[in-house]
Design a protein around this motif. Structure first.
Motif, mmCIF file in Angstrom:
data_model
loop_
_atom_site.group_PDB
_atom_site.id
_atom_site.type_symbol
_atom_site.label_atom_id
_atom_site.label_comp_id
_atom_site.label_asym_id
_atom_site.label_seq_id
_atom_site.Cartn_x
_atom_site.Cartn_y
_atom_site.Cartn_z
ATOM 1 N N ILE A 20 -5.764 -1.845 5.576
ATOM 2 C CA ILE A 20 -5.803 -0.465 5.091
ATOM 3 C C ILE A 20 -5.968 -0.404 3.572
ATOM 4 N N THR A 21 -5.227 -1.237 2.848
ATOM 5 C CA THR A 21 -5.210 -1.132 1.382
ATOM 6 C C THR A 21 -6.175 -2.073 0.673
ATOM 7 N N GLY A 22 -6.571 -3.130 1.351
ATOM 8 C CA GLY A 22 -7.403 -4.130 0.689
ATOM 9 C C GLY A 22 -6.592 -5.147 -0.080
ATOM 10 N N LEU A 23 -5.279 -4.978 -0.093
ATOM 11 C CA LEU A 23 -4.375 -5.927 -0.747
ATOM 12 C C LEU A 23 -3.870 -6.918 0.294
ATOM 13 N N SER A 24 -3.604 -8.128 -0.137
ATOM 14 C CA SER A 24 -3.127 -9.091 0.856
ATOM 15 C C SER A 24 -2.120 -10.058 0.250
#
Length: 106
Positions: A20-24
């Protein structure tokens, strides 16, 4: 068994968050740290998360997990002993030596 299921669910939630956020989460810098005895069945379930399973891990230069005291404090004790040895010829009272060592250690 419940702990393993919770970890697998947490990993799945992180995957959804990442989508969803593109952060990992950087999985190469992550690990599951186990302390004590864990049955092989449980560790194999935890391995399904894709995270390495370790009994100790270095985080920000500090070892966390199951660490014997001689490993945890060995370097500091050796450093203090080296400093104490270096000041053995100084003309200091016992109280002054103790204060100096306290400054070096703390």
């Amino acid at each position: 068994l419940a702990a393993a299921q919770v970890m697998i669910q947490a990993k799945a939630q992180l995957d959804v968050f990442s989508t969803i956020t593109g952060l990992s989460v950087n999985l190469t810098k992550s690990a599951i740290i186990l302390k004590g005895f864990w049955p092989p069945a449980l560790t194999s379930m935890l391995a399904a998360t894709g995270l390495p399973i370790k009994d100790k891990y270095k985080y920000l230069g500090v070892l966390i997990g199951h660490i014997p005291p001689e490993v945890a404090y060995g370097a500091a004790i050796q450093k203090a002993l080296g400093r104490a040895y270096s000041m053995q010829h100084w003309k200091l009272s016992l109280a002054e030596r103790v204060e100096l060592l306290k400054l070096w250690i703390l």
